[in-house]
Motif scaffolding. Structure first.
Motif, PDB file in Angstrom:
ATOM      1  N   ASP A   1       6.344   3.353 -37.138  1.00 12.42           N
ATOM      2  CA  ASP A   1       5.828   4.808 -36.288  1.00 12.42           C
ATOM      3  C   ASP A   1       5.184   4.544 -35.444  1.00 12.42           C
ATOM      4  O   ASP A   1       5.385   6.015 -35.179  1.00 12.42           O
ATOM      5  CB  ASP A   1       4.169   4.475 -38.197  1.00 12.42           C
ATOM      6  N   LEU A   2       4.640   2.876 -34.840  1.00 13.85           N
ATOM      7  CA  LEU A   2       3.995   3.649 -33.364  1.00 13.85           C
ATOM      8  C   LEU A   2       4.883   3.637 -32.475  1.00 13.85           C
ATOM      9  O   LEU A   2       4.919   4.503 -31.235  1.00 13.85           O
ATOM     10  CB  LEU A   2       3.067   1.533 -33.461  1.00 13.85           C
ATOM     11  N   LEU A   3       5.771   3.173 -32.854  1.00 16.91           N
ATOM     12  CA  LEU A   3       7.258   3.216 -31.615  1.00 16.91           C
ATOM     13  C   LEU A   3       7.628   4.319 -31.180  1.00 16.91           C
ATOM     14  O   LEU A   3       8.360   5.066 -30.704  1.00 16.91           O
ATOM     15  CB  LEU A   3       8.071   2.223 -31.836  1.00 16.91           C
ATOM     16  N   SER A   4       7.633   5.460 -32.763  1.00 16.51           N
ATOM     17  CA  SER A   4       8.238   6.426 -33.013  1.00 16.51           C
ATOM     18  C   SER A   4       6.924   7.698 -32.041  1.00 16.51           C
ATOM     19  O   SER A   4       7.735   9.078 -32.454  1.00 16.51           O
ATOM     20  CB  SER A   4       8.809   6.455 -33.998  1.00 16.51           C
ATOM     21  N   HIS A   5       6.241   7.246 -31.900  1.00 22.56           N
ATOM     22  CA  HIS A   5       5.410   7.964 -31.461  1.00 22.56           C
ATOM     23  C   HIS A   5       4.177   7.685 -30.058  1.00 22.56           C
ATOM     24  O   HIS A   5       3.662   7.037 -30.309  1.00 22.56           O
ATOM     25  CB  HIS A   5       3.961   8.822 -32.440  1.00 22.56           C
ATOM     26  N   PRO A   6       5.411   7.996 -28.736  1.00 22.74           N
ATOM     27  CA  PRO A   6       4.081   7.364 -28.108  1.00 22.74           C
ATOM     28  C   PRO A   6       3.032   8.398 -27.437  1.00 22.74           C
ATOM     29  O   PRO A   6       2.437   9.360 -27.701  1.00 22.74           O
ATOM     30  CB  PRO A   6       5.316   8.398 -26.762  1.00 22.74           C
ATOM     31  N   GLY A   7       2.188   7.101 -27.151  1.00 28.79           N
ATOM     32  CA  GLY A   7       0.731   7.821 -26.714  1.00 28.79           C
ATOM     33  C   GLY A   7       0.339   7.282 -28.032  1.00 28.79           C
ATOM     34  O   GLY A   7      -1.294   7.871 -27.818  1.00 28.79           O
ATOM     35  N   LEU A   8       0.116   7.178 -29.013  1.00 27.85           N
ATOM     36  CA  LEU A   8      -0.324   7.013 -30.424  1.00 27.85           C
ATOM     37  C   LEU A   8      -1.129   5.226 -30.183  1.00 27.85           C
ATOM     38  O   LEU A   8      -0.598   4.770 -29.511  1.00 27.85           O
ATOM     39  CB  LEU A   8       0.590   6.420 -31.712  1.00 27.85           C
ATOM     40  N   GLY A   9      -2.998   5.868 -30.425  1.00 27.13           N
ATOM     41  CA  GLY A   9      -3.599   4.858 -30.776  1.00 27.13           C
ATOM     42  C   GLY A   9      -4.703   5.056 -29.376  1.00 27.13           C
ATOM     43  O   GLY A   9      -4.644   6.415 -29.134  1.00 27.13           O
ATOM     44  N   SER A  10      -5.319   4.096 -29.627  1.00 25.76           N
ATOM     45  CA  SER A  10      -7.100   5.125 -28.807  1.00 25.76           C
ATOM     46  C   SER A  10      -8.176   3.313 -28.621  1.00 25.76           C
ATOM     47  O   SER A  10      -7.776   2.644 -29.364  1.00 25.76           O
ATOM     48  CB  SER A  10      -7.719   5.866 -29.790  1.00 25.76           C
ATOM     49  N   VAL A  11      -9.447   3.411 -27.915  1.00 27.16           N
ATOM     50  CA  VAL A  11     -10.090   2.773 -27.455  1.00 27.16           C
ATOM     51  C   VAL A  11     -11.721   3.633 -28.128  1.00 27.16           C
ATOM     52  O   VAL A  11     -11.473   4.440 -28.218  1.00 27.16           O
ATOM     53  CB  VAL A  11     -10.106   2.044 -26.948  1.00 27.16           C
TER      54      VAL A  11
END
Length: 679
Positions: free
Chosen positions: A528-538
């Protein structure tokens, strides 16, 4: 997703300058002598530097300095050459804009060259301690910085050093081309390759403070202090100073040079060896040695279904100190997770995933825990975070069983367990609300903070009263690494942010509650992570648990945030667990230490983060006492981590090596016990 790294570093103690010694050398510009240049030898320490000797070069650029017994064990020696007549362009006359630097360490070498290479190498490694010709800073940081100069330059010849030319750093990264380009533009000013060469360099090197440099040394320092600020201006000088020949090369004095403008003038180097494959969390001991776990055994067909690695040690100059292939082993260590901690006695604590243990080693890598490790009668599952508190207690996290392990004063015979399920219900429904506990931190009020890799909350309780549990929303999913800044704010790296699909979240929860394997959980989340560029935050939570304005942050360079570290200026440094992921630097809570006009959470790094050095899927970013940022390559090729990969690629699951970005962060004291502390 669970990953880990361990690295170890050591430096020799600084020696004193002998009673009567001499330093001989030569000052060069664009490969030719600089005549009548004033050369001074200085001793740097925690106080203002002291000049030990001064002389002038001859027509051949050579000099000899006689040194009396005025050095000390705490000092680092450096040479500054100013002015002179460059012979690379005959008749050019004296050039007062020439200023070159060579940091030579604690003992004078028999012969030293001072040129553009020594200047770039010395400025970037000592960037946090330089102000004009003044070098001043903490003793350990100065030793680390000086010890890394030879990685870039051979001080005896003025040519490239061994490490920058090795297989990792020459053909696989742009570091050599960055280094050569910087040296070429300095040479352009030194030799007045155009009538306005120096003025052009000084204008291009103006930093965010608006101050224009006055010589080649202050220009180099300005670039190093503003690595990501309008980098195209310096690159443009290649065309101005050395126009491309038709169907040929630029007539530069140094090779190689860049073909494209960089996003930042960074000079990262990659190091490997010492049993390091699939590295994880990095911690530094009191001597600046960096310790990190390794998920896999070097050369094995490492696979996410079984982490079988040990731990590695590197000196602060990147040289491996642990045994080749195996690294340091024993003490119940098997497949360390994201749990590395160093106590006040320089003992190293590790958590294991496959081994389901906690292990302890002395500062020489000798296991102090029993062969089976500390497993408390088999009561542990896959282990992740571990910390040592300022009071000497050890806290660790059981990722599988959603519980907390507490060892007062690091004594395993007195271990206690907290947040355990007592009614058979999932722990996510208990007061602690743990769900895949992963990262640990302790704040200035002695409160324990825990991130949840399968969820969007953090758990907090007083270290003296674990029953007083509070749970806070972070605004981002799959919390991993955490850090506490000087104001007590807690920063959490959210690997998947708020972007996981509901289907994926339900699948992960089902796997967790039905005893699904860690490998299966990892694979679902990673897909799921690799298929959604820009996913993530701090996220940044204030001491009362409320989110800071604008939190969670993602300036565009965060994708798969895994760890966050705080430097001596309270800037936040974020590693990203994705192929080609960059290193992100954010303005922290003390905005007065950030570039003018920035607010908390604003990016200081380029839009894609800092790049280079052969970074792969990163899990940690850790800061040493010289301000170097160490990032660990945890995975290399995800397709090789699951199922039965192509035979020729079957050893490429684990990441390859450790990357060090030099002089970029405000130094941090080591070992880090509790919140990070500057000098």
């Amino acid at each position: 997703m669970l990953f880990v790294a361990v690295v170890i570093f050591s430096l020799p103690l600084a020696g004193a300058v002998g009673a009567t010694e001499s330093v001989e050398g030569q000052v060069l510009g664009a490969g030719a002598p600089i005549a009548k240049s004033t050369v001074a030898l200085w001793a740097a320490s925690a106080d203002a530097p002291r000049q030990l000797a001064q002389t002038q070069t001859g027509d051949d650029g050579r000099f000899t300095l006689s040194v009396g017994g005025s050095g000390s064990e705490d000092s680092i020696l450096y040479l500054v050459a100013k002015g002179g007549e460059p012979t690379a362009r005959s008749g050019s006359g004296d050039n007062p804009a020439i200023a070159l630097l060579a940091v030579i360490g604690s003992k004078p070498p028999a012969h030293v060259v001072i040129n553009e290479f020594t200047t770039v190498a010395s400025v970037w490694t000592n960037a946090q301690f330089l102000d004009g010709t003044t070098i001043e800073g903490n003793q350990l940081g100065l030793r680390i910085a000086a010890g890394n100069v030879p990685n870039f330059v051979d001080l005896a010849t003025g040519g490239y050093g061994e490490m920058i030319q090795d297989g990792f750093n020459s053909t696989e990264t742009p570091t050599m081309a960055n280094f050569g380009t910087l040296s070429n533009v300095l040479a352009g000013c030194i030799t007045n390759v155009t009538q306005d060469a120096c003025k052009s360099l000084f204008v291009a090197a103006v930093g965010r403070d608006g101050k224009e440099p006055t010589d080649t040394l202050t220009a180099a320092i300005s670039i190093a202090h503003n690595m990501a600020y309008k980098p195209g201006r310096i690159f443009a000088l290649l065309d101005k100073f050395y126009p491309m020949k038709p169907r040929g090369l630029r007539p530069t004095p140094f090779m190689p040079y860049l073909s494209f403008a960089p996003s930042a003038w960074v000079l990262p180097l990659k190091f490997a060896g010492g049993g390091y494959a699939g590295g994880a969390k990095v911690m530094f001991d009191s001597q600046g040695n960096a310790w990190s776990g390794a998920n896999f055994i070097v050369g094995s067909q490492g696979h996410d279904a079984l982490w079988d690695g040990n731990m590695a040690e590197f000196a602060p100059n990147g040289q491996p100190l642990s045994p080749m292939t195996t690294g340091f082993a024993g003490g119940g260590l098997q497949g360390p997770g994201f749990g590395t901690a160093i106590d006040a006695n320089d003992r190293v604590w590790f958590d294991s995933t496959s081994g389901k243990t906690i292990s302890l080693f002395d500062h020489n890598g000798k296991p102090l825990s029993p062969p089976e490790g500390y497993n408390f009668g088999g009561k542990l599952g896959f282990m992740q975070g571990i910390i040592v508190t300022p009071s000497g207690d050890v806290w660790a996290l059981d990722f599988t069983n959603d519980k907390v392990v507490y060892m007062p004063q690091g004594d395993p015979t007195k271990a206690k367990f907290y947040c355990e399920s007592t009614n058979g219900k999932p722990n996510k429904d208990s007061p602690c609300k743990l769900s895949g506990p992963f990262g640990l931190a302790i704040d200035q009020q002695d409160r324990i903070w825990i991130s949840n890799a399968i969820g969007d909350t953090v758990t907090r309780f007083p270290a003296a009263d674990p029953g007083r549990v509070e749970v806070f929303k972070t605004g981002g999913g799959s919390g991993k690494g955490m850090a506490v800044d000087s104001k007590g704010n807690v920063w959490i790296a959210n690997t998947v942010g708020a972007g996981l699909t509901l289907k994926t979240k339900l699948h992960l929860l089902e796997l967790k509650m039905t005893g699904g394997t860690a490998s299966g959980i990892d694979q679902v989340a990673l897909k799921d992570l690799l298929s959604h560029p820009g996913l993530g935050s701090v996220s940044m939570l204030r001491p009362d648990g409320t989110p800071a304005p604008g939190s969670p942050f993602n300036p565009g360079s965060i994708w798969g945030a895994w760890a966050v570290s705080i430097d001596g200026n309270d800037h936040a440094w974020v590693s990203n667990f994705v192929p080609g992921g960059g290193l992100t630097e954010l303005c922290g809570a003390r905005t007065e230490t950030c570039p003018p006009g920035m607010k908390t959470g604003d990016p200081i790094s380029p839009p894609g983060g800092y790049k280079g050095g052969g970074m792969q899927l990163l899990v940690d970013a850790s800061i040493d006492p010289a301000g170097n940022v160490w990032v660990s390559n945890n995975w290399q090729d995800p397709a090789s981590c699951y199922g039965k990969p192509d035979e020729g690629l079957s050893t490429r699951c684990g990441g390859q090596g450790m990357i060090v970005f030099y002089g970029m962060a405000k130094p941090v004291r080591s070992p880090q016990i509790g919140p990070s502390r500057g000098f």
